[in-house]
Design a protein around this motif. Structure first.
Motif, PDB file in Angstrom:
ATOM      1  N   THR A 149      -3.528   7.606  -1.674  1.00  0.00           N
ATOM      2  CA  THR A 149      -3.710   8.154  -0.324  1.00  0.00           C
ATOM      3  C   THR A 149      -4.307   9.549  -0.444  1.00  0.00           C
ATOM      4  OG1 THR A 149      -1.755   6.966   0.389  1.00  0.00           O
ATOM      5  CG2 THR A 149      -2.558   8.709   1.826  1.00  0.00           C
ATOM      6  N   ASP A 189      -9.556   2.001   3.581  1.00  0.00           N
ATOM      7  CA  ASP A 189      -9.083   2.056   4.965  1.00  0.00           C
ATOM      8  C   ASP A 189      -8.856   3.517   5.350  1.00  0.00           C
ATOM      9  OD1 ASP A 189      -8.393   1.150   7.414  1.00  0.00           O
ATOM     10  OD2 ASP A 189      -6.708  -0.077   6.773  1.00  0.00           O
ATOM     11  N   VAL A 190      -8.667   3.729   6.657  1.00  0.00           N
ATOM     12  CA  VAL A 190      -8.358   5.059   7.173  1.00  0.00           C
ATOM     13  C   VAL A 190      -7.074   4.919   7.986  1.00  0.00           C
ATOM     14  CG1 VAL A 190      -9.770   4.730   9.238  1.00  0.00           C
ATOM     15  CG2 VAL A 190      -9.343   7.016   8.432  1.00  0.00           C
ATOM     16  N   SER A 191      -6.263   5.982   8.026  1.00  0.00           N
ATOM     17  CA  SER A 191      -5.041   5.884   8.822  1.00  0.00           C
ATOM     18  C   SER A 191      -5.412   5.839  10.300  1.00  0.00           C
ATOM     19  CB  SER A 191      -4.108   7.067   8.549  1.00  0.00           C
ATOM     20  OG  SER A 191      -4.640   8.231   9.129  1.00  0.00           O
ATOM     21  N   ALA A 192      -4.513   5.275  11.119  1.00  0.00           N
ATOM     22  CA  ALA A 192      -4.859   5.021  12.517  1.00  0.00           C
ATOM     23  C   ALA A 192      -5.159   6.309  13.276  1.00  0.00           C
ATOM     24  CB  ALA A 192      -3.725   4.261  13.198  1.00  0.00           C
ATOM     25  N   LEU A 197       0.827  -1.203   0.000  1.00  0.00           N
ATOM     26  CA  LEU A 197       0.000   0.000   0.000  1.00  0.00           C
ATOM     27  C   LEU A 197       0.863   1.255   0.000  1.00  0.00           C
ATOM     28  CD1 LEU A 197      -2.576  -1.126   2.708  1.00  0.00           C
ATOM     29  CD2 LEU A 197      -2.764  -1.311   0.240  1.00  0.00           C
ATOM     30  N   PRO A 198       0.332   2.375  -0.492  1.00  0.00           N
ATOM     31  CA  PRO A 198       1.103   3.623  -0.429  1.00  0.00           C
ATOM     32  C   PRO A 198       1.206   4.099   1.017  1.00  0.00           C
ATOM     33  CG  PRO A 198      -1.119   4.062  -1.193  1.00  0.00           C
ATOM     34  CD  PRO A 198      -0.993   2.570  -1.094  1.00  0.00           C
ATOM     35  N   PRO A 199       2.218   4.939   1.347  1.00  0.00           N
ATOM     36  CA  PRO A 199       2.332   5.441   2.732  1.00  0.00           C
ATOM     37  C   PRO A 199       1.172   6.368   3.075  1.00  0.00           C
ATOM     38  CG  PRO A 199       3.886   6.537   1.276  1.00  0.00           C
ATOM     39  CD  PRO A 199       3.291   5.428   0.480  1.00  0.00           C
ATOM     40  N   THR A 200       0.885   6.486   4.378  1.00  0.00           N
ATOM     41  CA  THR A 200      -0.228   7.333   4.795  1.00  0.00           C
ATOM     42  C   THR A 200       0.123   8.810   4.689  1.00  0.00           C
ATOM     43  OG1 THR A 200       0.543   7.212   7.061  1.00  0.00           O
ATOM     44  CG2 THR A 200      -1.168   5.668   6.430  1.00  0.00           C
ATOM     45  N   GLY A 201       1.435   9.133   4.714  1.00  0.00           N
ATOM     46  CA  GLY A 201       1.829  10.534   4.777  1.00  0.00           C
ATOM     47  C   GLY A 201       1.645  11.098   6.173  1.00  0.00           C
ATOM     48  N   ARG A 202       1.444  10.213   7.149  1.00  0.00           N
ATOM     49  CA  ARG A 202       1.250  10.597   8.553  1.00  0.00           C
ATOM     50  C   ARG A 202       2.164   9.718   9.411  1.00  0.00           C
ATOM     51  NH1 ARG A 202      -1.164  14.887   9.870  1.00  0.00           N
ATOM     52  NH2 ARG A 202      -1.586  13.913  11.867  1.00  0.00           N
ATOM     53  N   PRO A 203       2.421  10.121  10.652  1.00  0.00           N
ATOM     54  CA  PRO A 203       3.216   9.233  11.513  1.00  0.00           C
ATOM     55  C   PRO A 203       2.549   7.870  11.748  1.00  0.00           C
ATOM     56  CG  PRO A 203       2.530  11.246  12.678  1.00  0.00           C
ATOM     57  CD  PRO A 203       2.183  11.432  11.258  1.00  0.00           C
ATOM     58  N   ALA A 204       1.219   7.827  11.810  1.00  0.00           N
ATOM     59  CA  ALA A 204       0.522   6.564  12.056  1.00  0.00           C
ATOM     60  C   ALA A 204       0.353   5.784  10.750  1.00  0.00           C
ATOM     61  CB  ALA A 204      -0.846   6.846  12.663  1.00  0.00           C
ATOM     62  N   GLY A 205       0.227   4.445  10.881  1.00  0.00           N
ATOM     63  CA  GLY A 205       0.018   3.608   9.696  1.00  0.00           C
ATOM     64  C   GLY A 205      -1.462   3.462   9.398  1.00  0.00           C
ATOM     65  N   TRP A 206      -1.815   2.516   8.482  1.00  0.00           N
ATOM     66  CA  TRP A 206      -3.215   2.253   8.174  1.00  0.00           C
ATOM     67  C   TRP A 206      -3.887   1.496   9.309  1.00  0.00           C
ATOM     68  CZ3 TRP A 206      -4.791   5.394   4.777  1.00  0.00           C
ATOM     69  CH2 TRP A 206      -3.999   5.752   3.695  1.00  0.00           C
ATOM     70  N   ALA A 207      -5.147   1.812   9.558  1.00  0.00           N
ATOM     71  CA  ALA A 207      -5.826   1.326  10.769  1.00  0.00           C
ATOM     72  C   ALA A 207      -5.852  -0.197  10.848  1.00  0.00           C
ATOM     73  CB  ALA A 207      -7.242   1.891  10.812  1.00  0.00           C
ATOM     74  N   THR A 208      -6.074  -0.895   9.711  1.00  0.00           N
ATOM     75  CA  THR A 208      -6.184  -2.351   9.756  1.00  0.00           C
ATOM     76  C   THR A 208      -4.901  -2.988  10.288  1.00  0.00           C
ATOM     77  OG1 THR A 208      -7.597  -2.180   7.828  1.00  0.00           O
ATOM     78  CG2 THR A 208      -6.833  -4.363   8.410  1.00  0.00           C
ATOM     79  N   PHE A 209      -3.724  -2.468   9.832  1.00  0.00           N
ATOM     80  CA  PHE A 209      -2.457  -3.062  10.269  1.00  0.00           C
ATOM     81  C   PHE A 209      -2.140  -2.668  11.700  1.00  0.00           C
ATOM     82  CE2 PHE A 209      -1.655  -2.690   5.598  1.00  0.00           C
ATOM     83  CZ  PHE A 209      -1.823  -4.042   5.360  1.00  0.00           C
ATOM     84  N   GLU A 210      -2.410  -1.424  12.077  1.00  0.00           N
ATOM     85  CA  GLU A 210      -2.168  -0.988  13.453  1.00  0.00           C
ATOM     86  C   GLU A 210      -2.945  -1.869  14.415  1.00  0.00           C
ATOM     87  OE1 GLU A 210      -0.658   2.434  14.497  1.00  0.00           O
ATOM     88  OE2 GLU A 210       0.468   1.828  12.731  1.00  0.00           O
TER      89      GLU A 210
END
Lengths: 94, 132, 162
Positions: C96, C124-127, B101-114
């Motif tokens: 994204t 999906d949404v980021s965490a 997947l592409p990066p979120t562009g945020r410090p946090a990752g995608w919710a499913t993997f987190e």
């Protein structure tokens, strides 16, 4: 009188389309690539079944048919969500 | 007047039958689950919506109740994106890794993997609830 | 007011849904619908503490019409891809979309809109809730998809929600 016939022909056409669609969905349920694929096919099958039920409702003009369609819509949605949640967490109610 | 309504109803039925069929053809024809997700969520919803609109017109103009059809179409319109999101999340969970997947562009990752990293695959669910 | 009726809009909606289910507008069913509309929001209140704020209803209605129109257009686009585009020419892509919206309800509406419109599904949404993951069915140019979503839907949502 002739336009009533037109509606009946359109009803028949739509019913044939949805019947073929249901067969295609059933084929995908029997031969999925993986489990989410099967859930997706099942969800689509439910929605197509609702369309076919509503067509029957227009054809017969019975109001009770639409209540069946409402129940289908609700159980279909809850079934999809529960199945996906089971795949995601291995548990439905936490 | 009734003739005009009937013609609109017939046209709606034909169009929605076509789109319902296209949605299911897409389900069979497209290559993988993520691309297959597109055809049913959109085409099938429009197909059902068209059938319900036709029913509303056919009965509404004859002075019979049409509230059920309105309820079903609104319900399907609201739930279709939710089902699609859930299926997409289970596809990500089961057969994709963060590298796909592409990066979120945020410090946090995608919710499913987190969520996966937080709970762990084999953890009992009781522990999960306490942490929230 | 807010203690008895935490969500006035929800009360009206529940009453209307009840009348549609019964299929009549008699005093009997309207009264029972309003009763349900008062009781249910009070019972589910712990699950939904915040009130949904819609600042401008004409704008919200305009947005709903735009989305309905886009659903119809998106179906023609998807139908053409499904029926006529050969598999080898299909270019699926992940995109994204960073979010300017912060309100959870507004983000939910945006995610639903994206799923129902041309060739895109919210996956999906980021965490931390500040970015959406979008899957495109056929996107030779993924950047334009992102800009399109931001200008066409998110900017409009920002005007009347949060």
């Amino acid at each position: 009188m002739t336009t009533q016939l037109l509606v009946n022909i359109a009803l028949g056409f739509a019913a044939v389309c949805y019947a073929i669609a249901l067969l295609l969905n059933a084929w995908r349920i029997l031969r999925p690539r993986d489990v989410p694929d099967r859930v997706l096919a099942l969800d689509t099958l439910t929605v197509n079944a609702i369309a076919l039920i509503v067509l029957a409702g227009i054809w017969t003009g019975r109001l009770v048919v639409f209540e069946v369609a409402i129940l289908f819509a609700m159980t279909g949605f809850i079934g999809t969500v529960a199945y996906s949640r089971f795949l995601l967490r291995g548990d439905i109610i936490e | 007047m009734m003739a005009l309504v009937d013609m609109v109803v017939a046209a709606l039925l034909v169009v929605s039958g076509f789109f319902g069929l296209v949605g299911s053809i897409g389900l069979v024809k497209l290559p993988d689950t993520m691309t297959r997700l597109h055809a049913p969520t959109k085409a099938t919803t429009l197909g059902v919506g068209g059938v319900l609109l036709a029913s509303m017109l056919a009965y509404g103009f004859r002075g019979q109740p049409w509230g059920h059809e309105l309820l079903i179409s609104v319900f399907l319109l609201i739930t279709a994106p939710v089902s699609a999101l859930f299926i997409a999340k289970s596809v990500i969970h089961r057969s994709l890794s963060p590298r796909d997947l592409p990066p979120t562009g945020r410090p946090a990752g995608w919710a499913t993997f987190e969520r996966d990293a937080e709970s762990g695959a084999a953890q009992p669910t009781g522990a999960l609830q306490q942490r929230e | 007011m807010s203690r008895v009726l935490p969500h006035p809009g929800l009360t009206l909606l529940l009453a209307a849904v009840w009348c549609a289910l019964v299929g009549s507008l008699s005093a009997n069913s309207v009264l029972f619908g309003v009763m349900l509309g008062v009781v249910i929001p009070a019972v589910v209140r712990p699950f939904w503490p915040e009130t949904l704020v819609v600042r401008s209803f004409p704008r919200a209605a305009g947005y709903a019409l735009l989305v309905l129109w886009d659903i119809a257009v998106s179906n023609v686009v998807v139908a053409r891809i499904v029926l006529f585009l050969p598999r080898s020419a299909l270019r699926p892509a992940w995109v994204t979309v960073p979010l300017d919206l912060t309100n959870a309800e507004a983000i939910t509406v945006l995610a639903g809109t994206i799923t129902m419109t041309p060739g895109t599904v919210t996956a999906d949404v980021s965490a931390d809730g500040r970015a959406l993951l979008i899957h495109c069915l056929h996107a030779p140019d993924p950047d334009s998809v992102r800009d399109d979503i931001k200008s066409r839907y998110e900017a409009r949502l920002k005007e009347f929600m949060e």
